[in-house]
Design a protein around this motif. Sequence first.
Motif, PDB file in Angstrom:
ATOM      1  N   GLY A 125       0.808  -1.210   0.000  1.00 29.00           N
ATOM      2  CA  GLY A 125       0.000   0.000   0.000  1.00 29.00           C
ATOM      3  C   GLY A 125       0.843   1.261   0.000  1.00 29.00           C
ATOM      4  O   GLY A 125       0.485   2.261  -0.625  1.00 29.00           O
ATOM      5  N   GLU A 126       1.977   1.213   0.675  1.00 26.23           N
ATOM      6  CA  GLU A 126       2.851   2.382   0.779  1.00 26.23           C
ATOM      7  C   GLU A 126       3.630   2.650  -0.503  1.00 26.23           C
ATOM      8  O   GLU A 126       3.822   3.817  -0.880  1.00 26.23           O
ATOM      9  CB  GLU A 126       3.846   2.190   1.925  1.00 26.23           C
ATOM     10  CG  GLU A 126       3.254   2.194   3.310  1.00 26.23           C
ATOM     11  CD  GLU A 126       4.332   1.983   4.354  1.00 26.23           C
ATOM     12  OE1 GLU A 126       5.438   2.546   4.198  1.00 26.23           O
ATOM     13  OE2 GLU A 126       4.090   1.222   5.312  1.00 26.23           O
ATOM     14  N   VAL A 127       4.127   1.596  -1.177  1.00 25.15           N
ATOM     15  CA  VAL A 127       5.141   1.821  -2.209  1.00 25.15           C
ATOM     16  C   VAL A 127       4.818   1.230  -3.578  1.00 25.15           C
ATOM     17  O   VAL A 127       5.514   1.532  -4.548  1.00 25.15           O
ATOM     18  CB  VAL A 127       6.516   1.274  -1.748  1.00 25.15           C
ATOM     19  CG1 VAL A 127       6.944   1.893  -0.430  1.00 25.15           C
ATOM     20  CG2 VAL A 127       6.504  -0.257  -1.637  1.00 25.15           C
ATOM     21  N   ALA A 128       3.796   0.375  -3.692  1.00 28.51           N
ATOM     22  CA  ALA A 128       3.567  -0.360  -4.945  1.00 28.51           C
ATOM     23  C   ALA A 128       2.336   0.166  -5.678  1.00 28.51           C
ATOM     24  O   ALA A 128       1.458   0.800  -5.098  1.00 28.51           O
ATOM     25  CB  ALA A 128       3.416  -1.853  -4.657  1.00 28.51           C
ATOM     26  N   ASP A 129       2.295  -0.136  -6.960  1.00 28.96           N
ATOM     27  CA  ASP A 129       1.109   0.124  -7.779  1.00 28.96           C
ATOM     28  C   ASP A 129       0.168  -1.066  -7.778  1.00 28.96           C
ATOM     29  O   ASP A 129      -1.030  -0.927  -8.049  1.00 28.96           O
ATOM     30  CB  ASP A 129       1.512   0.419  -9.231  1.00 28.96           C
ATOM     31  CG  ASP A 129       2.529   1.532  -9.345  1.00 28.96           C
ATOM     32  OD1 ASP A 129       2.298   2.600  -8.757  1.00 28.96           O
ATOM     33  OD2 ASP A 129       3.558   1.324 -10.021  1.00 28.96           O
ATOM     34  N   ILE A 155      -8.155  -9.658   5.794  1.00 28.21           N
ATOM     35  CA  ILE A 155      -6.806  -9.455   6.336  1.00 28.21           C
ATOM     36  C   ILE A 155      -5.921  -8.633   5.394  1.00 28.21           C
ATOM     37  O   ILE A 155      -5.380  -7.590   5.783  1.00 28.21           O
ATOM     38  CB  ILE A 155      -6.128 -10.808   6.630  1.00 28.21           C
ATOM     39  CG1 ILE A 155      -6.996 -11.647   7.581  1.00 28.21           C
ATOM     40  CG2 ILE A 155      -4.729 -10.586   7.198  1.00 28.21           C
ATOM     41  CD1 ILE A 155      -7.212 -11.021   8.943  1.00 28.21           C
ATOM     42  N   LEU A 156      -5.766  -9.085   4.162  1.00 29.57           N
ATOM     43  CA  LEU A 156      -4.784  -8.449   3.283  1.00 29.57           C
ATOM     44  C   LEU A 156      -5.254  -7.092   2.765  1.00 29.57           C
ATOM     45  O   LEU A 156      -4.499  -6.113   2.800  1.00 29.57           O
ATOM     46  CB  LEU A 156      -4.433  -9.372   2.112  1.00 29.57           C
ATOM     47  CG  LEU A 156      -3.659 -10.644   2.459  1.00 29.57           C
ATOM     48  CD1 LEU A 156      -3.264 -11.376   1.179  1.00 29.57           C
ATOM     49  CD2 LEU A 156      -2.420 -10.333   3.290  1.00 29.57           C
ATOM     50  N   LEU A 157      -6.473  -7.012   2.237  1.00 31.27           N
ATOM     51  CA  LEU A 157      -6.912  -5.744   1.652  1.00 31.27           C
ATOM     52  C   LEU A 157      -6.986  -4.614   2.673  1.00 31.27           C
ATOM     53  O   LEU A 157      -6.575  -3.488   2.368  1.00 31.27           O
ATOM     54  CB  LEU A 157      -8.241  -5.914   0.918  1.00 31.27           C
ATOM     55  CG  LEU A 157      -8.082  -6.214  -0.582  1.00 31.27           C
ATOM     56  CD1 LEU A 157      -7.491  -7.598  -0.805  1.00 31.27           C
ATOM     57  CD2 LEU A 157      -9.401  -6.079  -1.321  1.00 31.27           C
ATOM     58  N   PRO A 158      -7.478  -4.851   3.902  1.00 27.34           N
ATOM     59  CA  PRO A 158      -7.404  -3.763   4.895  1.00 27.34           C
ATOM     60  C   PRO A 158      -5.974  -3.309   5.178  1.00 27.34           C
ATOM     61  O   PRO A 158      -5.733  -2.115   5.386  1.00 27.34           O
ATOM     62  CB  PRO A 158      -8.054  -4.388   6.131  1.00 27.34           C
ATOM     63  CG  PRO A 158      -8.988  -5.419   5.591  1.00 27.34           C
ATOM     64  CD  PRO A 158      -8.268  -5.993   4.395  1.00 27.34           C
ATOM     65  N   ALA A 159      -5.022  -4.253   5.165  1.00 28.24           N
ATOM     66  CA  ALA A 159      -3.630  -3.873   5.400  1.00 28.24           C
ATOM     67  C   ALA A 159      -3.086  -3.056   4.232  1.00 28.24           C
ATOM     68  O   ALA A 159      -2.368  -2.061   4.432  1.00 28.24           O
ATOM     69  CB  ALA A 159      -2.774  -5.116   5.624  1.00 28.24           C
ATOM     70  N   VAL A 160      -3.404  -3.455   2.990  1.00 30.62           N
ATOM     71  CA  VAL A 160      -2.985  -2.664   1.830  1.00 30.62           C
ATOM     72  C   VAL A 160      -3.584  -1.262   1.915  1.00 30.62           C
ATOM     73  O   VAL A 160      -2.891  -0.255   1.700  1.00 30.62           O
ATOM     74  CB  VAL A 160      -3.421  -3.352   0.516  1.00 30.62           C
ATOM     75  CG1 VAL A 160      -3.099  -2.455  -0.684  1.00 30.62           C
ATOM     76  CG2 VAL A 160      -2.729  -4.704   0.351  1.00 30.62           C
ATOM     77  N   ARG A 216      -1.320   7.669  -0.755  1.00 29.84           N
ATOM     78  CA  ARG A 216      -1.261   7.169  -2.126  1.00 29.84           C
ATOM     79  C   ARG A 216      -2.594   6.521  -2.485  1.00 29.84           C
ATOM     80  O   ARG A 216      -3.349   6.086  -1.617  1.00 29.84           O
ATOM     81  CB  ARG A 216      -0.143   6.137  -2.278  1.00 29.84           C
ATOM     82  CG  ARG A 216       1.241   6.636  -1.940  1.00 29.84           C
ATOM     83  CD  ARG A 216       2.284   5.550  -2.164  1.00 29.84           C
ATOM     84  NE  ARG A 216       2.398   5.205  -3.580  1.00 29.84           N
ATOM     85  CZ  ARG A 216       2.013   4.042  -4.093  1.00 29.84           C
ATOM     86  NH1 ARG A 216       1.471   3.107  -3.333  1.00 29.84           N
ATOM     87  NH2 ARG A 216       2.160   3.798  -5.384  1.00 29.84           N
ATOM     88  N   PRO A 217      -2.866   6.375  -3.779  1.00 25.84           N
ATOM     89  CA  PRO A 217      -4.054   5.619  -4.197  1.00 25.84           C
ATOM     90  C   PRO A 217      -3.923   4.155  -3.790  1.00 25.84           C
ATOM     91  O   PRO A 217      -2.824   3.617  -3.661  1.00 25.84           O
ATOM     92  CB  PRO A 217      -4.067   5.771  -5.724  1.00 25.84           C
ATOM     93  CG  PRO A 217      -3.148   6.909  -6.023  1.00 25.84           C
ATOM     94  CD  PRO A 217      -2.141   6.957  -4.932  1.00 25.84           C
ATOM     95  N   MET A 218      -5.052   3.518  -3.607  1.00 24.97           N
ATOM     96  CA  MET A 218      -5.076   2.086  -3.318  1.00 24.97           C
ATOM     97  C   MET A 218      -4.475   1.318  -4.491  1.00 24.97           C
ATOM     98  O   MET A 218      -4.889   1.484  -5.641  1.00 24.97           O
ATOM     99  CB  MET A 218      -6.524   1.644  -3.093  1.00 24.97           C
ATOM    100  CG  MET A 218      -6.710   0.169  -2.839  1.00 24.97           C
ATOM    101  SD  MET A 218      -6.175  -0.321  -1.185  1.00 24.97           S
ATOM    102  CE  MET A 218      -6.682  -2.059  -1.204  1.00 24.97           C
TER     103      MET A 218
END
Length: 321
Positions: free
Chosen positions: A170-174, A189-194, A203-205
């Motif tokens: 979420g912080e650094v990737a597209d 679990i994963l999508l809330p963390a992203v 940044r955008p999701m």
Amino acid sequence: MNRHVSVLVPFTPSRAEQVVPFAAFVQWRGAAVLWQGQGLLTEQHQVFAQLCGLGVCPPLGLGVSLMPLRHPVHAALEARTLAAASGHPVTAAFGPGSSAFQKAVLGAAYPSPLTAAREYLGVIRALLTSGEADLHGTYFSYRGVLPRLPAPPVFLGLGVLRPGMARLAGEVADVAVTWLTPPDYLRDILLPAVREGAEEAGRPMPRIVSIVPTALDRPGRDTAALLARGSEPHLEAPHYQDMLARAGVPVRPGRPQDTVRGALDAGALVNGDPERIAGRVAAYHDAGVDEVVLNCTGVAMRWGPRAVLQDLEELSDGKVW
């Protein structure tokens, strides 16, 4: 949210001609992207570059390329070369790989895979956006330039299995690329963390891509056995076993055929007729996944690439896309 369906090359090709039928399928049957995973038989960037030279080149995805095998400057150069050669945007996703693989290549595992991944993508993004980097990290550094070249964009991805890497994506990737991750685990679990990582970074999701082992039922096929065979390296890897256990899947180390049963129940592996497979793919989209990549490796290992293409034709004629 998009609801794309894509295709993974279900074997490691020894030459680009073997990939042409799959590239043509993506072009003509409405799939979104042709993906390749990391191979050690042949190098995936070179196979795709050869494919472009043959003139059959759909949008391309690389996931997940293993960071220990290449410096990020080389990774940036390879990904941009593919974008220029294909004329399409390229999705290039990276991951640290297992600790055993890191030790095999580097002599020791990364003490902090998250730091290594952050630095790796930081060098690539700097070079692809501004053309120069001046970054000095614990694991990866570069002070220099990458001469500009007109080319479609490269979307940078991270392989994501657990919440820590998901927040970093979420912080650094597209793009966040998952493999063998059940839809409920993605959603809860994963999508809330992203999303948390993206919001903290302003940044955008990132786009979410899930690579899903798939086997179409046919007479004489044991699709559970095919899925076990095609996914055995992942089912036996400790970081995948940890992810599956977090997702509530009973894991039996050394017995992938037993782990497969729970993974099928959770939707991490997909089998059935076209209607059932369509429902399983829809479950990923409903969980928040933008792009589902059908991975028919098990079918290819037992029945060959032609059988995979026949399955994909049937799935594309049905309700999957």
